[in-house]
Design a protein around this motif. Structure first.
Motif, short mmCIF file in Angstrom:
data_model
loop_
_atom_site.label_atom_id
_atom_site.label_comp_id
_atom_site.label_asym_id
_atom_site.label_seq_id
_atom_site.Cartn_x
_atom_site.Cartn_y
_atom_site.Cartn_z
N ARG A 135 0.82 -1.22 0.00
CA ARG A 135 0.00 0.00 0.00
C ARG A 135 0.86 1.27 0.00
N THR A 136 2.07 1.16 -0.51
CA THR A 136 2.94 2.32 -0.64
C THR A 136 3.08 2.70 -2.11
N THR A 137 3.64 3.89 -2.35
CA THR A 137 3.78 4.40 -3.71
C THR A 137 5.14 5.06 -3.89
N ASP A 138 5.56 5.16 -5.15
CA ASP A 138 6.74 5.98 -5.43
C ASP A 138 6.43 7.45 -5.22
N PHE A 139 5.15 7.80 -5.37
CA PHE A 139 4.74 9.18 -5.11
C PHE A 139 5.07 9.57 -3.66
N GLY A 140 5.07 8.59 -2.76
CA GLY A 140 5.36 8.85 -1.35
C GLY A 140 6.76 9.38 -1.11
N ARG A 141 7.66 9.15 -2.06
CA ARG A 141 9.03 9.66 -1.90
C ARG A 141 9.09 11.17 -1.96
N LEU A 142 8.00 11.79 -2.43
CA LEU A 142 7.94 13.24 -2.51
C LEU A 142 7.69 13.90 -1.16
N LEU A 143 7.37 13.12 -0.14
CA LEU A 143 7.16 13.70 1.19
C LEU A 143 8.37 14.57 1.56
N ASP A 144 8.08 15.77 2.02
CA ASP A 144 9.12 16.76 2.32
C ASP A 144 10.32 16.13 3.02
N ALA A 145 11.46 16.15 2.34
CA ALA A 145 12.68 15.53 2.87
C ALA A 145 13.70 16.57 3.32
N GLY A 146 13.29 17.84 3.38
CA GLY A 146 14.21 18.87 3.84
C GLY A 146 15.28 19.22 2.83
N LYS A 147 15.00 18.95 1.54
CA LYS A 147 15.96 19.25 0.48
C LYS A 147 15.36 20.33 -0.40
N ASP A 148 15.70 21.56 -0.10
CA ASP A 148 15.01 22.68 -0.75
C ASP A 148 15.44 22.92 -2.19
N TRP A 149 16.39 22.16 -2.69
CA TRP A 149 16.83 22.33 -4.08
C TRP A 149 16.15 21.35 -5.05
N VAL A 150 15.36 20.44 -4.54
CA VAL A 150 14.82 19.36 -5.35
C VAL A 150 13.59 19.82 -6.15
N PHE A 151 13.59 19.48 -7.43
CA PHE A 151 12.40 19.64 -8.27
C PHE A 151 11.62 18.33 -8.24
#
Length: 482
Positions: free
Chosen positions: A285-301
């Motif tokens: 019940r997980t997704t690759d979309f879940g990797r977008l959860l804010d990771a504290g990397k402010d340079w990431v698109f």
């Protein structure tokens, strides 16, 4: 008996009179039976040509719709061609269905096709006659008959869906109470503040909650939203009645909205589809979309987290990263507004009607995280001094007006923000600020939505169901606004 006696006897015999009367009566009876037979033949012929007219009218409206769908991407006004094609196909269909009864026609069938807005109407009429078999006796050489049929179709519209999805830290809450308990039992983050375990799957460097959730197949809210999007792609694909009728783009946001999947008609199928980018695993019940959860990397698109990202040349590319550390709702409606180049009526592929699906808890968090320095600009103290806007608060619903003013429908799904039962002073008292804002969230989210486009859900099943209802409401709304 004399001859005169026999004659007199005959004139007194009733049986001879009956025979004459019966003989004379047979003629109209036979004629009536013959005319009845002629009438039955005419009715059978009329039924055949009525069916031909009905088939022709249906062929006309279907051909008109198909022609408009095929030409609308390159032709700004395909309706004249659609009408001509519809009339031609209707005539072919009529004669094909009529068969030998076409010989009865007194000229070609009259065919009229009209396209007004999304409404297509077709009317087919005919006049015919056939020789009379028994009617000739009464001077009726031909028996005329006529008929017709009509059909109407509301053409489907071309719709664009811009999914504006919250991926800030609050979406790291597990999607079910059982998941919250499971994460809290195993999460080593911030034990000094949360001795019974933190409920949030923090994704920042140094935090372990996100990895713990993945290692234990604990679905997060961000995954529940991703799963709902994947299911929505199946529904949209199955619902479409026109080629490339629906396009979808996925635009997650933290401090800015970015394209994870740029607007595309590739909903499911190959590696570049929306469904593939989400990559929902029903087993975990997980997704690759879940990797977008804010990771504290402010340079990431956002596009950097989609290995198969394909840019849409008609949509402006992102020039500002997604950011980190907050939910800057004050930015995102302007961000998505730029990505919607025009607002069409949905009547053709070159004039799609846009809908924005805004999925969030509605909590505006004006603080942000600067990766290079590890600082948090925008944080306010608690209680916040008079004249200063608190950094964590309910969103301003007037921000949505930039879209609605252009005629863009804003569909809102509120995923309720949890109330902290024992708020801690952790992180500049953010839990106290959040609790103060919670009572105002639903009102703000409802005010942001276009009329009849507000939804709320807080379970995985509810979120998936709400997303489908948002889609159904959009399609229904498009049909009604001709």
């Amino acid at each position: 008996m004399s001859h005169f006696g026999k004659i007199a006897g005959f004139t007194r015999d009733d049986k001879g009179g009956v025979a004459i009367i019966m003989g004379l009566a047979v003629i109209p009876l036979v004629l009536a039976s013959g005319l009845a037979a002629d009438y039955a033949i005419v009715q059978a012929a009329k039924s055949r040509l009525d069916a031909s007219a009905d088939a022709a009218a249906l062929a006309a409206i279907k051909t008109a719709q198909t022609t408009i769908a095929e030409l609308s991407a390159t032709n700004p006004n395909p309706r004249p061609q659609a009408i001509a094609a519809a009339m031609s196909q209707a005539e072919k269909s009529f004669y094909a269905q009529a068969g030998k009864r076409a010989a009865d026609l007194l000229g070609k069938p009259a065919i009229d096709v009209q396209i007004k807005g999304q409404e297509v109407t077709a009317n087919v009429a005919y006049n015919a006659a056939m020789p009379s078999n028994f009617g000739r006796i009464a001077g009726v050489k031909l028996m005329n008959y006529n008929g017709g049929a009509g059909a109407q179709l509301t053409m489907a519209k071309f719709l664009d869906f811009y999914l504006l999805l919250d991926v800030s830290g609050s979406m790291g809450l597990p999607s079910t109470p059982a998941g919250e308990a499971a994460l809290a039992a195993k999460n080593p983050d911030d034990l000094a503040q949360y001795p019974t375990g933190c409920r949030f799957a923090c994704h920042f460097a140094g935090s372990q909650g996100y990895n713990v959730s993945r290692a234990n197949n604990i679905q997060l809210r961000i995954d529940a939203v991703g799963a709902a999007v994947a299911q929505l792609m199946e529904k949209a694909k199955d619902t479409a009645t026109l080629t490339k009728q629906y396009r979808v783009g996925v635009y997650p946001f933290v401090t800015h909205a970015n394209a994870f999947v740029d607007l595309t008609d590739n909903l499911r199928g190959d590696q570049y589809s929306v469904e593939s980018a989400i990559n929902y695993d029903p087993a975990t019940r997980t997704t690759d979309f879940g990797r977008l959860l804010d990771a504290g990397k402010d340079w990431v698109f956002a596009r950097d987290l989609n290995p198969n990202y394909k840019a849409n040349p008609n949509i402006p590319a992102d020039v500002t990263p997604m950011g980190a550390g907050g939910s800057h709702i004050h930015n995102i409606f302007q961000d998505i507004n730029v990505k919607i180049p025009s607002v069409g009526d949905g009547s053709g592929a070159s004039r799609p009607q846009p809908f924005v699906f805004f999925v969030s808890d509605g909590m505006q968090n004006s603080q942000s995280f600067v990766s290079a320095t590890g600082t948090w600009p925008g944080v306010t103290p608690y209680p916040t001094p008079p004249g200063q806007t608190v950094s964590i608060r309910a969103m301003d619903p007037t921000l949505c007006n930039v879209l609605k003013a252009r005629g863009i429908t804003v569909s809102v799904l509120e995923i309720p923000y949890p109330t902290f039962t024992n708020p801690k002073p952790f992180a500049a008292a953010q839990e106290f600020k959040a609790n103060d804002a919670v009572p105002n969230l639903s009102g703000a989210m409802r005010a942001c939505a276009s009329p009849n486009f507000y939804f709320m859900a807080d379970t995985p099943e509810g979120i998936a169901d709400a997303m489908k209802k948002m889609f159904e409401q959009a399609v229904q709304s498009a049909r009604l606004t001709q």
